[in-house]
Design an enzyme around this catalytic site. Structure first.
Site, PDB file in Angstrom:
ATOM      1  N   CYS A  64     -25.814  37.610  19.768  1.00  0.00           N
ATOM      2  CA  CYS A  64     -26.241  36.824  20.926  1.00  0.00           C
ATOM      3  C   CYS A  64     -25.451  35.520  20.986  1.00  0.00           C
ATOM      4  O   CYS A  64     -25.159  34.914  19.960  1.00  0.00           O
ATOM      5  CB  CYS A  64     -27.728  36.472  20.828  1.00  0.00           C
ATOM      6  SG  CYS A  64     -28.817  37.878  20.581  1.00  0.00           S
ATOM      7  N   CYS A  65     -25.128  35.124  22.190  1.00  0.00           N
ATOM      8  CA  CYS A  65     -24.579  33.795  22.451  1.00  0.00           C
ATOM      9  C   CYS A  65     -25.154  33.369  23.791  1.00  0.00           C
ATOM     10  O   CYS A  65     -26.143  33.948  24.255  1.00  0.00           O
ATOM     11  CB  CYS A  65     -23.049  33.790  22.421  1.00  0.00           C
ATOM     12  SG  CYS A  65     -22.214  34.760  23.696  1.00  0.00           S
ATOM     13  N   GLY A  66     -24.592  32.388  24.443  1.00  0.00           N
ATOM     14  CA  GLY A  66     -25.138  31.929  25.716  1.00  0.00           C
ATOM     15  C   GLY A  66     -25.182  33.027  26.765  1.00  0.00           C
ATOM     16  O   GLY A  66     -26.198  33.251  27.417  1.00  0.00           O
ATOM     17  N   GLY A  68     -23.595  36.328  26.055  1.00  0.00           N
ATOM     18  CA  GLY A  68     -23.384  37.626  25.422  1.00  0.00           C
ATOM     19  C   GLY A  68     -21.959  38.122  25.597  1.00  0.00           C
ATOM     20  O   GLY A  68     -21.536  39.065  24.931  1.00  0.00           O
ATOM     21  N   ALA A 108     -28.578  34.549  25.699  1.00  0.00           N
ATOM     22  CA  ALA A 108     -29.838  33.802  25.656  1.00  0.00           C
ATOM     23  C   ALA A 108     -30.053  32.942  26.900  1.00  0.00           C
ATOM     24  O   ALA A 108     -31.188  32.588  27.211  1.00  0.00           O
ATOM     25  CB  ALA A 108     -29.893  32.926  24.406  1.00  0.00           C
TER      26      ALA A 108
END
Length: 160
Positions: A64-66, A68, A108
């Protein structure tokens, strides 16, 4: 299953919630970080998860990152890895059934934690069975190997 889990600082809270949920589902979780909300770059985390999947240390990965997107791109640079960005359950199911994606990525800042949990559950409950999709995945794998061999030959030619 043994699941590798990783994020950057933008998705730390989501990762922590997803980690608990995966454990509730009965899977083992290996947390690759990050381990706080302090700023961290995601590529190394994505590379590590991808490499450990290729070494058979993990069954699957979730990153996950800001958005994806970044973790999907980074993980996809590991030879043999198919990372799928999914923000809905249908895509998560197809990532496995049609593409045998070893890594699921999510953003996220795009979806909430409860939707992320649903996406993760469907992804983990789905299993690749081959068939027509197996042929297509094999074509991707074959082309990747062709590119890697060509790169190796070009590298040797450049340095001789």
């Amino acid at each position: 299953m043994r699941i590798g889990l990783g994020s950057d600082h933008n998705a730390f809270d989501m990762k922590e919630s997803v980690k608990s949920y995966i454990q509730e589902l009965g899977h083992e979780v290996i947390d690759y970080g990050c381990h706080s909300c302090s700023e961290v770059d995601y590529p190394e985390v994505a590379f590590e998860v991808g490499q450990d999947i290729m070494k058979n240390k993990l069954d699957r990965g979730i990153l996950c990152c800001g958005t994806g997107i970044g973790v999907a791109i980074a993980a996809g640079k590991v030879p043999g890895i198919r990372a799928a960005l999914c923000h809905d359950t249908y895509s998560a199911e197809r990532a496995q059934l049609s593409n045998n994606a070893q890594i699921l990525t999510m953003g996220a800042k795009v979806i909430g934690v409860e939707v992320a949990k649903q996406v993760v559950k469907v992804y983990l409950d789905s299993h690749f069975s081959g068939g027509n999709s197996g042929r297509k995945v094999q074509q991707i794998t074959d082309k990747e190997q062709e590119f890697l061999k060509g790169e190796s030959a070009q590298h040797e030619k450049t340095y001789k």
